[in-house]
Design an enzyme around this catalytic site. Structure first.
Site, PDB file in Angstrom:
ATOM      1  N   ASP A   1      -1.371  -1.110  17.067  1.00  0.00           N
ATOM      2  CA  ASP A   1      -2.372  -1.564  16.087  1.00  0.00           C
ATOM      3  C   ASP A   1      -3.564  -0.603  16.074  1.00  0.00           C
ATOM      4  OD1 ASP A   1      -2.459  -2.559  18.666  1.00  0.00           O
ATOM      5  OD2 ASP A   1      -3.430  -4.436  18.158  1.00  0.00           O
TER       6      ASP A   1
ATOM      7  N   ASP B   1       8.872   3.780  12.194  1.00  0.00           N
ATOM      8  CA  ASP B   1       9.214   3.576  10.788  1.00  0.00           C
ATOM      9  C   ASP B   1       7.946   3.264   9.997  1.00  0.00           C
ATOM     10  OD1 ASP B   1      10.667   3.184   8.521  1.00  0.00           O
ATOM     11  OD2 ASP B   1      11.589   1.294   9.128  1.00  0.00           O
TER      12      ASP B   1
ATOM     13  N   TYR C   1      16.054  -2.510  15.526  1.00  0.00           N
ATOM     14  CA  TYR C   1      16.951  -2.281  14.386  1.00  0.00           C
ATOM     15  C   TYR C   1      18.421  -2.328  14.802  1.00  0.00           C
ATOM     16  CZ  TYR C   1      12.888  -0.754  11.641  1.00  0.00           C
ATOM     17  OH  TYR C   1      11.683  -0.680  10.981  1.00  0.00           O
TER      18      TYR C   1
ATOM     19  N   ASP D   1       5.187   6.165   7.508  1.00  0.00           N
ATOM     20  CA  ASP D   1       4.831   5.994   6.084  1.00  0.00           C
ATOM     21  C   ASP D   1       3.312   6.003   5.924  1.00  0.00           C
ATOM     22  OD1 ASP D   1       7.459   5.844   5.247  1.00  0.00           O
ATOM     23  OD2 ASP D   1       7.094   4.136   3.922  1.00  0.00           O
TER      24      ASP D   1
ATOM     25  N   LYS E   1       3.274  -1.380  22.380  1.00  0.00           N
ATOM     26  CA  LYS E   1       2.556  -2.664  22.276  1.00  0.00           C
ATOM     27  C   LYS E   1       2.683  -3.325  23.644  1.00  0.00           C
ATOM     28  CE  LYS E   1       0.438  -5.886  19.850  1.00  0.00           C
ATOM     29  NZ  LYS E   1      -0.975  -5.715  19.461  1.00  0.00           N
TER      30      LYS E   1
END
Ligand code: NAD
Length: 352
Positions: free
Chosen positions: A218, A242, A140, A246, A185
């Site tokens: 994942d 992020d 970001y 959620d 990852k």
């Protein structure tokens, strides 16, 4: 005590939920004998409309001189992805300017809301976890390029950035179930390989009684829904955090009930509900203010060291929910729902 709190309502439902948050702060001040000076400042889309800048200098100065910042939400279709100046740019800047690199997002299901979640109640019983999301680094904040045919976003992390966020997770885990799950990852990304090495070293060397388990993002996305109660403290980089937070919010029934605290080295922090500006319900007076009010509790605890007051606010939210207070997002089918103001009233009544 005397404290200065910057109140930045933002856009959409931001002003509606922040109004309830400030009422709770006023009541806490009155009840416990404190003096909170609350100064409102424009931010996000509202500030773009006023000044052309989502984070005007006066707003930033107000936040920098405050003991804590209470934020609603920013964004909306008026300042969408193709706008030259976007509210989200202000959000990234304020986090960096305040140096709040650790975003804490506790996710705990209130037992009375177990049937409001989209997930089977028996999977949810006992869920009590905290995300520690890195907030001021990663993709970001990396350099961005764009030509007519390609676009790039650079993701970079330094050893120091991973060390400090891992320490936040380690300290938190020490006071909980002593388990850190580090999410990356590392089968694909170099930044994740660095992340994994550093997180492993920091926990092993500095928190010998805390265990660390590494998980690919994942796989974490799947296990979070399949066996959420196995998790305690989850630490991860900015973008993975992020997205996963959620997903995690769905364990607690609605985005509207979850708070967050963004903290750095000092006591000052930025406190906001995890939801966005919800343009689909903005202006209707039906948004759930619980995420903001629980963010107020985190503000009292982390920035003002007022633990008793924080517990009183959390207890009032629990009592109001137990007594059946529900906004539309968490209401049972066919049962009447409260407005934002009425939900605030129910929580204030429980606080008294
Ligand atoms: P959102 O969180 O605003 O809304 C998602 C869904 O949840 C909507 O259906 C909304 O009505 C519902 N919802 C959210 N908060 C609620 C509440 N308190 N009570 C009841 N229902 C609630 O996410 P979105 O729709 O993807 O984004 C809308 C805007 O918010 C975008 O401009 C986005 O960039 C911005 N955004 C801002 C923040 C922030 O300020 N930190 C975070 C996320 C998104």
């Amino acid at each position: 005590m005397k404290a200065r709190i910057a109140v930045i309502a933002g856009d959409g439902i931001g002003p509606e939920v922040v109004a309830e948050g400030t009422r709770v702060l006023e009541r806490v001040a009155e009840k416990f004998g404190h003096e909170f000076q609350m100064n409102a400042a424009p931010f996000g889309g509202a500030a773009i409309d006023l000044t052309g800048d989502p984070l005007p200098k006066a707003t930033l100065d107000e936040c920098l001189s405050a003991d804590a910042v209470l934020l609603g939400a920013i964004g909306g279709p008026k300042w969408g992805p193709s706008s030259p100046v976007r509210p989200e740019q202000g959000l990234l800047r304020i986090r960096r300017e305040l140096g709040v690199y650790a975003n804490l997002r506790p996710i705990k299901l209130h037992p009375a809301l177990r049937d409001s979640s989209a997930i089977k109640p028996e999977v949810l019983d006992g869920v009590d976890l905290v995300f520690v999301r890195e907030l001021t680094g990663g993709i970001y904040f990396g350099e961005k390029t764009r030509t007519a045919t390609t676009a790039t976003d650079l993701c970079s992390y330094s050893v120091a950035e991973v060390e400090r966020i891992t320490r936040v997770a380690g300290r938190l885990a020490s006071s909980r179930r002593k388990q850190v799950f580090s999410i990356d990852k590392s089968n694909v990304l170099e930044t994740s390989r660095l992340w994994r090495e550093v997180a492993e070293r920091v926990i092993k060397q500095e928190f010998p009684d805390v265990s660390i388990e590494h998980m690919l993002v994942d796989s974490a996305a799947m296990h979070l829904i399949r066996r959420p109660r196995d998790f305690d403290v989850l630490v991860t980089e900015n973008m993975f955090g992020d997205i996963l937070t959620d997903e995690g919010a769905m364990l607690a029934s609605s985005l509207g009930v979850l708070p967050s605290a963004s903290i750095g080295e000092g006591r000052r922090g930025l406190y906001e509900p995890i939801h966005g500006s919800a343009p689909d319900i903005a202006g209707k007076g039906i948004a759930n203010p619980v995420g903001t009010i629980l963010s107020v509790a985190m503000l009292l605890r982390h920035s003002l060291a007022l633990e008793t007051e924080a517990l009183a606010v959390e207890g009032a939210v629990n009592k109001a929910i137990e007594d059946g207070a529900r906004t539309a997002d968490i209401a049972e089918k066919g049962r009447p729902a409260l407005t934002t103001r009425q939900m605030g009233d129910a929580i204030l009544a429980a606080l008294d």
